[in-house]
Design an enzyme around this catalytic site. Structure first.
Site, PDB file in Angstrom:
ATOM      1  N   CYS A 196      -6.429  79.242 -56.918  1.00 39.69           N
ATOM      2  CA  CYS A 196      -7.225  79.700 -58.048  1.00 39.69           C
ATOM      3  C   CYS A 196      -7.469  81.210 -57.952  1.00 39.69           C
ATOM      4  O   CYS A 196      -6.528  81.990 -58.035  1.00 39.69           O
ATOM      5  CB  CYS A 196      -8.528  78.899 -58.110  1.00 39.69           C
ATOM      6  N   ASP A 236      -2.835  73.483 -67.504  1.00 37.89           N
ATOM      7  CA  ASP A 236      -3.924  74.362 -67.060  1.00 37.89           C
ATOM      8  C   ASP A 236      -4.418  75.169 -68.260  1.00 37.89           C
ATOM      9  O   ASP A 236      -3.722  76.056 -68.750  1.00 37.89           O
ATOM     10  CB  ASP A 236      -3.408  75.297 -65.966  1.00 37.89           C
ATOM     11  N   HIS A 294      -5.445  72.531 -63.891  1.00 37.19           N
ATOM     12  CA  HIS A 294      -5.800  73.526 -62.887  1.00 37.19           C
ATOM     13  C   HIS A 294      -6.371  72.808 -61.660  1.00 37.19           C
ATOM     14  O   HIS A 294      -6.884  71.705 -61.754  1.00 37.19           O
ATOM     15  CB  HIS A 294      -6.856  74.469 -63.483  1.00 37.19           C
TER      16      HIS A 294
END
Length: 293
Positions: free
Chosen positions: A172, A229, A261
């Site tokens: 991330c 995502d 995600h």
């Protein structure tokens, strides 16, 4: 050229500001999971034990003091190939520590430095927007690059880390950092970026994004992304793929269809076991192929 010069000057000012602060020691790592990362999905969470490995918190000397970090390595032998693990937006919490232990079980020396040490403790903040506003928005890329270099130097100083075989991976927020570090550090052998943002607006804290540094990549990066995502649109992944091809860089991006995600985060509802396991296997192959293992 003028734009590059202006960005270089901003980076110098950021470093000077860090020096003026005279920061000494930024506490310890959080215990458990950040509040904003909850609810924790215990039924899918992977927990790696410490049998046969050495693991725990350390203090890493940096340019203006020390920052906390987590490290793990095999209990005997060495020096071992080195992997820097870069946190999600939630800091170095239990999942990132567990990833370090997983690497140690594979024969690596893993270290995860706390990237927000100067700016604040995100573990007690209850939502992502507040984390961004109160902490992450205040973290300069120049500081992040310098602190990773310091973590690598600390690892080498232990005599247990072979930093000639240096890799980096991140998730991330940390996935974006992997791309930037691959453009920053010529000694890096390879990186694996898990769903890190690729494009964005330039700012004093974040003067460049991954798509802006493609030509400067010094090590091959494997990008692992989710086709569903919502925070990283597929068109930005396609732009990055096209930029890598145009620059002739030996980096690759895998886009998993219908995948959200944070699909590697086994403690969260976003976890996708099949994709996470495939990505982890691809990471190991990537490191072996590119001289990290």
């Amino acid at each position: 050229m003028p734009d590059d010069h202006a960005q270089d000057m901003k980076s110098l000012l950021v470093r000077a500001d860090l020096s003026r602060r005279g920061f000494v020691v930024a506490g310890t790592l959080a215990t458990g999971f950040a509040l904003a990362a909850r609810p924790v999905m215990a039924q899918t969470m992977i927990t790696t034990d410490t049998a046969g490995i050495t693991a725990g918190e350390v203090q890493v000397p940096v340019s203006d003091g020390r920052i906390p970090a987590y490290h793990a390595m095999p209990a005997a032998g060495g020096p071992f190939p080195t992997v820097v693990v870069i946190q999600e937006i939630f800091g170095v919490h239990e999942h990132i520590k567990d990833v370090c232990r997983r690497f140690a079980k594979l024969g690596y020396f893993a270290v995860a430095p706390e990237m927000y040490a100067r700016q604040g403790d995100v573990s007690k903040l209850t939502d992502v927007p507040t984390i961004f506003k109160e902490v992450v928005s205040k973290v300069p890329d120049a500081q992040v690059m310098s602190d990773i270099d310091a973590a690598v130097a600390w690892a080498q100083s232990t005599g247990k880390a072979n930093t000639d075989k240096l890799g980096i991976t991140g998730f991330c927020w940390g996935g974006r950092v992997v791309w930037l570090y691959a453009a920053h550090q010529p000694k890096l052998k390879a990186g694996v970026a898990w769903y890190g943002r690729l494009v964005g607006q330039a700012s004093d804290m974040t003067p460049k994004h991954p798509i802006d540094v493609v030509a400067d990549l010094k090590a091959p990066v494997l990008g692992l992304y989710g086709g569903a995502d919502t925070g990283i649109p597929n068109d930005t992944v396609e732009k990055m793929q096209a930029a890598l091809k145009a620059a002739g860089k030996p980096s690759e991006i895998v886009l998993y269809p219908d995948t959200p995600h944070a699909f590697h985060a086994d403690y969260r509802p976003s976890f996708r076991k099949t994709q996470a396991e495939d990505g982890w296997a691809k990471l190991q192959d990537w490191f072996k192929k590119n001289g990290v293992a």
